[in-house]
Design a protein around this motif. Structure first.
Motif, mmCIF file in Angstrom:
data_model
loop_
_atom_site.group_PDB
_atom_site.id
_atom_site.type_symbol
_atom_site.label_atom_id
_atom_site.label_comp_id
_atom_site.label_asym_id
_atom_site.label_seq_id
_atom_site.Cartn_x
_atom_site.Cartn_y
_atom_site.Cartn_z
ATOM 1 N N GLY A 213 -44.189 -47.097 37.701
ATOM 2 C CA GLY A 213 -43.129 -46.247 38.245
ATOM 3 C C GLY A 213 -42.644 -46.779 39.584
ATOM 4 N N LEU A 246 -31.734 -42.939 42.981
ATOM 5 C CA LEU A 246 -32.032 -42.096 41.819
ATOM 6 C C LEU A 246 -31.173 -42.535 40.636
ATOM 7 N N THR A 249 -32.514 -46.092 39.399
ATOM 8 C CA THR A 249 -33.831 -46.202 38.752
ATOM 9 C C THR A 249 -34.084 -45.125 37.686
ATOM 10 N N LEU A 250 -33.465 -43.965 37.802
ATOM 11 C CA LEU A 250 -33.748 -42.906 36.816
ATOM 12 C C LEU A 250 -32.693 -42.837 35.715
ATOM 13 N N ASN A 251 -31.427 -43.086 36.070
ATOM 14 C CA ASN A 251 -30.389 -43.101 35.027
ATOM 15 C C ASN A 251 -30.099 -44.513 34.551
ATOM 16 N N ALA A 288 -34.861 -47.875 33.163
ATOM 17 C CA ALA A 288 -34.873 -46.405 33.285
ATOM 18 C C ALA A 288 -35.399 -45.781 31.989
ATOM 19 N N LEU A 294 -42.078 -41.129 38.133
ATOM 20 C CA LEU A 294 -41.419 -41.227 39.433
ATOM 21 C C LEU A 294 -42.387 -40.713 40.496
ATOM 22 N N ILE A 361 -34.069 -33.158 40.314
ATOM 23 C CA ILE A 361 -34.425 -34.309 39.464
ATOM 24 C C ILE A 361 -34.491 -33.871 38.007
ATOM 25 N N TYR A 365 -31.506 -35.736 36.314
ATOM 26 C CA TYR A 365 -32.061 -37.010 35.827
ATOM 27 C C TYR A 365 -33.028 -36.749 34.676
ATOM 28 N N LYS A 367 -33.812 -38.186 32.022
ATOM 29 C CA LYS A 367 -34.610 -39.270 31.416
ATOM 30 C C LYS A 367 -36.008 -39.327 32.022
ATOM 31 N N ASN A 368 -36.111 -38.864 33.267
ATOM 32 C CA ASN A 368 -37.415 -38.942 33.936
ATOM 33 C C ASN A 368 -38.361 -37.881 33.377
ATOM 34 N N ILE A 371 -43.756 -36.784 37.104
ATOM 35 C CA ILE A 371 -43.684 -36.960 38.560
ATOM 36 C C ILE A 371 -45.081 -36.893 39.178
#
Ligand code: BGP
Length: 470
Positions: A213, A246, A249-251, A288, A294, A361, A365, A367-368, A371
């Motif tokens: 991550g 964000l 890396t996340l989308n 991603a 994350l 988030i 976001y 897809k994430n 955490i």
């Protein structure tokens, strides 16, 4: 009463340059901080908390106090003193010993590959602005994945890319100390997203065991009033601080809105737009889709009002309350609110900001999936009395408690949070604040390197046992 999940990890966080000390030992290569700090003459990264030699003690304490995970970082320049090419076996061996010691004490290591400490050779060649260095980072990461595959399950590519790029090129508080260069800042942001993505894609392609991550510094940015002007200023600050990271890396792509806000900042500062290639976006998207978790670092929120002047930055690196100024051209001004408690270093204490960030988030976001809170803690001027009297750091206990309540509430609201790392495990060196800004659960006497559990360590021990938050 709220309860954290049974399988929740209770961790403590460290970083190589802030904890290890021994910057000249066993063939370690230089990093830009070495000369930068010497030149500034305020404080030295040696001895820090001498983790390089004291780690067995710290892991013994961790086990004793119910801390079942630790964040450590590998100093790239201990393994590759020049950043690439020659390998230093003593550096390689040190991390084997460290990871084995973690296992011996039942403490799960979460290992960061880059925590603000590019080797000097890499930095002299443009650091993250030079594409060649991205490849060198991938090679260093591959070496680590292969070398430590039996010892490490959780990998973090880069720690807080946003702090790195903005402090290197906008506020000038990290070497090379440039100010107001938003073009370099955003280009470095994109290049770090890319470096992260290439490492994730390589990790997955080669089928290494474990999870990977990234860690972001995620302060919530609020407009200081309901006015449209302040709302827009907050959106611009949010873009500089976190949105690009964000999105990237996340989308795995930058939204139209993000691009437009980024370009607005560059235009207002009369600076060129950054270069992003289509193939690079494909790499970001692939990463991603494959990233496992994350890491969220949260310390404070920001309150922003509109500002139309030129940039003015004063960093509070001494703990003199109210001495910081942050006004950025083409963005906004940070307001030091009197209705919100502040630390001596002007960081607003605002646990709700953490909850809001975790919910954002989840919403923006999707897809994430997972955490970890990889850093959260209070910088405080702890007062040591004697070895038999635990340092009374009640304000730290209150801070940790209130933020963990935000975590528990976010879990209740459906956010998948699997663990929490207090910044920091033990007192250590702070990049721009030296040794008086202490964060540890364990007080360190930097002269003798003895460790003493603070009141917060006992509190955390109980929490790890009961999982109960009052
Ligand atoms: C984060 C960094 C850490 C640590 C922490 C506290 O941004 O990842 O390395 O330094 O902040 O910050 P400071 O030491 O500036 O108070």
């Amino acid at each position: 009463m709220m309860k954290l999940p049974e399988d929740f990890l209770f961790g403590g966080a460290t970083a190589a340059y802030q904890a290890e000390g021994a910057t000249q030992e066993d063939g370690k290569g230089k990093v830009p901080w070495d000369d930068y700090l010497k030149k500034e003459g305020r404080f030295s990264p040696d001895p820090a908390c001498d983790f390089y030699h004291q780690y067995p003690k710290d892991l013994e304490l961790s086990e004793k106090f119910g801390i079942n995970a630790i964040r450590v970082s590998i100093a790239w320049s201990r393994i590759f003193p020049e950043g690439y090419g020659r390998i230093e076996p003593r550096g390689v061996e040190f991390y084997h010993k460290l990871f084995k010691e973690c296992r011996k004490h039942g403490v799960e290591p979460f290992v960061t590959l880059h925590h603000f400490d590019s080797p000097s050779t890499i930095s002299e060649q443009g650091d993250w602005l030079n594409e060649k260095n991205i490849q060198r980072f991938v090679e260093y990461a591959k070496f680590c994945f292969e070398e430590y595959q039996d010892e490490v399950k959780y990998w973090i590519t880069i720690n807080e890319p946003t702090s790195m790029s903005s402090q290197q090129y906008v506020t000038g508080t990290f070497p090379p100390g440039e100010k107001n260069n938003f073009n370099k800042c955003f280009q470095a942001e994109h290049n770090m997203n890319l470096a992260h993505a290439r490492v994730v894609n390589m990790f997955k392609k080669n089928g290494y065991k474990g999870e990977i991550g990234v860690v972001h510094a995620l302060q919530t940015v609020y407009p200081n009033s309901e006015s449209e002007e302040d709302k827009h200023a907050a959106a611009l600050q949010d873009t500089l601080d976190i949105r690009c990271y964000l999105d990237g890396t996340l989308n795995g792509n930058y939204s139209k809105e993000t691009m437009s806000l980024m370009n607005e900042i560059l235009d207002s500062n009369h600076q060129a737009h950054i270069k992003i290639k289509d193939e690079e976006i494909k790499e970001l998207t692939k990463a991603a889709d494959q990233m496992d978790f994350l890491g969220v670092n949260y310390y404070f929120s920001k309150f922003i009002k509109a500002y139309h002047g030129t940039s003015e930055i004063k960093h509070n690196g001494t703990g003199k309350k109210g001495s910081s100024v942050s006004r950025l051209q083409g963005i906004g001004e940070q307001v030091n609110r009197t209705d919100i408690p502040m630390t001596d270093w002007d960081w607003p204490i605002y646990p709700k900001g953490m909850y809001d960030m975790l919910m954002r988030i989840k919403k923006e976001y999707p897809k994430n999936s997972k955490i970890y809170i990889t850093e959260n803690g209070l910088g405080y001027k702890d007062h040591f009395i004697d070895a038999d009297t635990p340092v009374d750091d009640q304000p730290r206990i209150d801070y940790l408690h209130d933020h963990l309540v935000s975590v528990a509430k976010a879990i209740q609201a459906g956010v998948n949070i699997k663990g929490y790392f207090v910044w920091s495990l033990q007192d250590m060196f702070s990049w721009t604040n030296g040794y008086s800004k202490r964060y540890g659960l364990f007080y360190v006497d930097f002269k003798t390197q003895k460790r003493y559990p603070k009141k917060s360590a006992y509190w955390y021990q109980k929490l790890s046992e009961t999982k109960e938050l009052k």
